[in-house]
Scaffold this motif. Structure first.
Motif, short mmCIF file in Angstrom:
data_model
loop_
_atom_site.label_atom_id
_atom_site.label_comp_id
_atom_site.label_asym_id
_atom_site.label_seq_id
_atom_site.Cartn_x
_atom_site.Cartn_y
_atom_site.Cartn_z
N SER A 343 42.55 23.95 35.38
CA SER A 343 42.21 23.60 34.00
C SER A 343 42.48 24.74 33.03
N CYS A 344 43.26 25.74 33.44
CA CYS A 344 43.50 26.88 32.56
C CYS A 344 44.75 27.62 32.99
N GLU A 345 45.09 28.67 32.24
CA GLU A 345 46.22 29.53 32.57
C GLU A 345 45.83 30.48 33.71
N PRO A 346 46.81 31.07 34.40
CA PRO A 346 46.52 32.05 35.44
C PRO A 346 46.40 33.47 34.88
N SER A 347 45.66 34.31 35.59
CA SER A 347 45.58 35.74 35.27
C SER A 347 46.03 36.52 36.49
N ALA A 348 47.03 37.37 36.35
CA ALA A 348 47.54 38.15 37.48
C ALA A 348 46.58 39.29 37.79
N LEU A 349 46.31 39.51 39.08
CA LEU A 349 45.38 40.55 39.54
C LEU A 349 46.07 41.67 40.29
N GLY A 350 47.37 41.53 40.58
CA GLY A 350 48.07 42.51 41.38
C GLY A 350 47.75 42.36 42.85
N GLY A 351 48.49 43.06 43.69
CA GLY A 351 48.26 42.96 45.13
C GLY A 351 48.59 41.61 45.72
N GLY A 352 49.36 40.78 44.98
CA GLY A 352 49.71 39.45 45.46
C GLY A 352 48.72 38.37 45.07
N PHE A 353 47.74 38.68 44.22
CA PHE A 353 46.69 37.73 43.86
C PHE A 353 46.75 37.37 42.37
N TRP A 354 46.22 36.18 42.06
CA TRP A 354 45.98 35.79 40.68
C TRP A 354 44.68 34.99 40.64
N SER A 355 44.18 34.73 39.44
CA SER A 355 42.90 34.02 39.32
C SER A 355 43.00 32.90 38.30
N THR A 356 42.09 31.93 38.43
CA THR A 356 41.89 30.88 37.44
C THR A 356 40.39 30.71 37.25
N LEU A 357 40.01 30.06 36.16
CA LEU A 357 38.60 29.76 35.91
C LEU A 357 38.30 28.32 36.31
N SER A 358 37.07 28.09 36.76
CA SER A 358 36.62 26.73 37.03
C SER A 358 36.54 25.96 35.72
N PRO A 359 36.55 24.62 35.77
CA PRO A 359 36.46 23.84 34.53
C PRO A 359 35.23 24.19 33.69
N SER A 360 34.13 24.56 34.34
CA SER A 360 32.91 24.94 33.61
C SER A 360 32.95 26.39 33.16
N ARG A 361 34.00 27.14 33.54
CA ARG A 361 34.23 28.52 33.12
C ARG A 361 33.12 29.47 33.57
#
Length: 374
Positions: A343-361
């Motif tokens: 439900s949102c854009e991705p955020s790169a974390l480095g080390g091969g990982f990225w994150s997203t937020l849950s719909p409730s944020r």
């Protein structure tokens, strides 16, 4: 063919979403923090390599003014928070003590005052929706780079200078260097060079007028600012700091550049040519009516792999789409397949990982690629 996203961690927010902004993971591998800002405080929680909170390590920084009145940043070691406010940049200890403050021109449009405190304008209607600058810590945490509304009260630069860029000693608040940012910002963001604490990127937003991109180098005496472009948003730096990921202000072009702003050979992609039409787009709709555009989001997963997204232009069609980009071979853009729609854009974390937020944020989901599918 798509790439499956493997869920690596589920990180709950330390504060309820009704009282605070969304949580985010900051910092490079080995120094990651889960941070969240409310009107009253910043909560910073160090994370281990598996994105689990370290026992007993949560730090809280009392806030000097409400969340909508500026931006903020936490030091890499979570010992200091710096708040970029409407009238000043202030460093705060976890005890709530103000360690130092640098006053500057007011970010509220048309205001010519140098305020001594937040209370002077807290209830003024003409200061209700100010523009803002930003701050960023150097990779080693010893410097604070600050984008402020000029001039400083005791400034040497021209009184006509709109925005200034400062290098500040994080320990005592001394302004070590300053330069004209050559911009009139509505907002900005700092991106530190991951290996060189004396280099910093500054991505400035001027609303509809443009997106100036600045690159700063401080040699211990002088701050040199390169004006890389006036129409680019800087999203991410590679782990080496040698490559920049940018998206054009009008969101039609994604590129990988060197630190001088030049596009790395063949690493420049037009959204309309690189990304296929959304599969759920109505068949009778002309492509000009539903153009594909890049989000101002994403970044480097490692030195050669990007994650990017097209969620803003996908919104009218259906499921949001994220893309992995291998910059070393002609693999093109590979869609990311999630266990459930994001439900949102991705955020790169480095080390091969990225994150997203849950719909409730209120939860951060951490992902990594898990191989091809289809």
């Amino acid at each position: 063919m798509s790439v499956r996203a493997r869920l690596r961690a589920t990180v709950p927010a330390p504060l309820p979403s009704s009282q605070a902004g969304p949580p985010e993971i900051t910092g490079p591998p080995g120094r990651r923090l889960l941070v969240q800002r409310s009107d009253d405080e910043i909560v910073a929680r160090p994370l281990d390599d598996a994105f689990a909170a370290r026992a007993g390590a949560t730090v809280r920084f009392p806030a000097p003014w409400p969340r909508r009145r500026g931006t903020w940043e936490v030091a890499p070691d979570a010992t200091l928070a710096v708040f970029a406010g409407v009238h000043a940049v202030r460093a705060v200890h976890p005890s709530g003590a103000a360690l130092w403050e640098v006053r500057h021109g007011c970010w509220a449009g048309g205001c010519q005052e140098f305020h001594a405190s937040y209370e002077e304008y807290a209830d003024r209607r003409d200061h209700r929706y100010p523009e803002s600058g930003s701050v960023g810590f150097s990779a080693d945490g010893r410097l604070v780079w600050a984008h402020v509304r000029g001039p400083l009260p005791e400034g040497e630069l021209s009184p006509d200078t709109a925005d200034e860029w400062l290098v500040i000693d994080a320990e005592d608040g001394r302004v070590l260097a300053r330069a004209d940012a050559e911009a009139v910002a509505a907002g900005s963001a700092h991106l530190p060079h991951p290996a060189d604490p004396w280099q910093m990127g500054l991505s400035i937003g001027e609303g509809q007028d443009g997106a100036p991109l600045r690159w700063g180098r401080w040699d211990g005496k002088e701050l040199t600012v390169d004006c890389l472009d006036d129409d680019l948003c800087l999203l991410s730096l590679s782990p080496s700091g040698d490559r920049l990921m940018t998206v054009s202000h009008d969101q039609d072009s994604l590129a990988v550049r060197n630190s001088r702003g030049a596009v790395v050979e063949s690493l420049d992609w037009d959204a309309g040519a690189a990304i296929p039409r959304h599969p759920e787009a109505p068949a009778d709709t002309d492509e000009d009516e539903l153009p594909v555009s890049w989000d101002w989001a994403g970044g480097f997963l490692d030195e050669t792999t990007l994650i990017a997204s097209t969620t803003e232009s996908d919104e009218d069609c259906g499921q949001y789409r994220h893309w992995l980009v291998d910059t070393t071979a002609a693999h093109g853009f590979v869609p990311v397949d999630y266990p459930a729609p994001v439900s949102c854009e991705p955020s790169a974390l480095g080390g091969g990982f990225w994150s997203t937020l849950s719909p409730s944020r209120d939860v951060v989901h951490v992902w990594s690629p898990d191989g091809p599918e289809g």
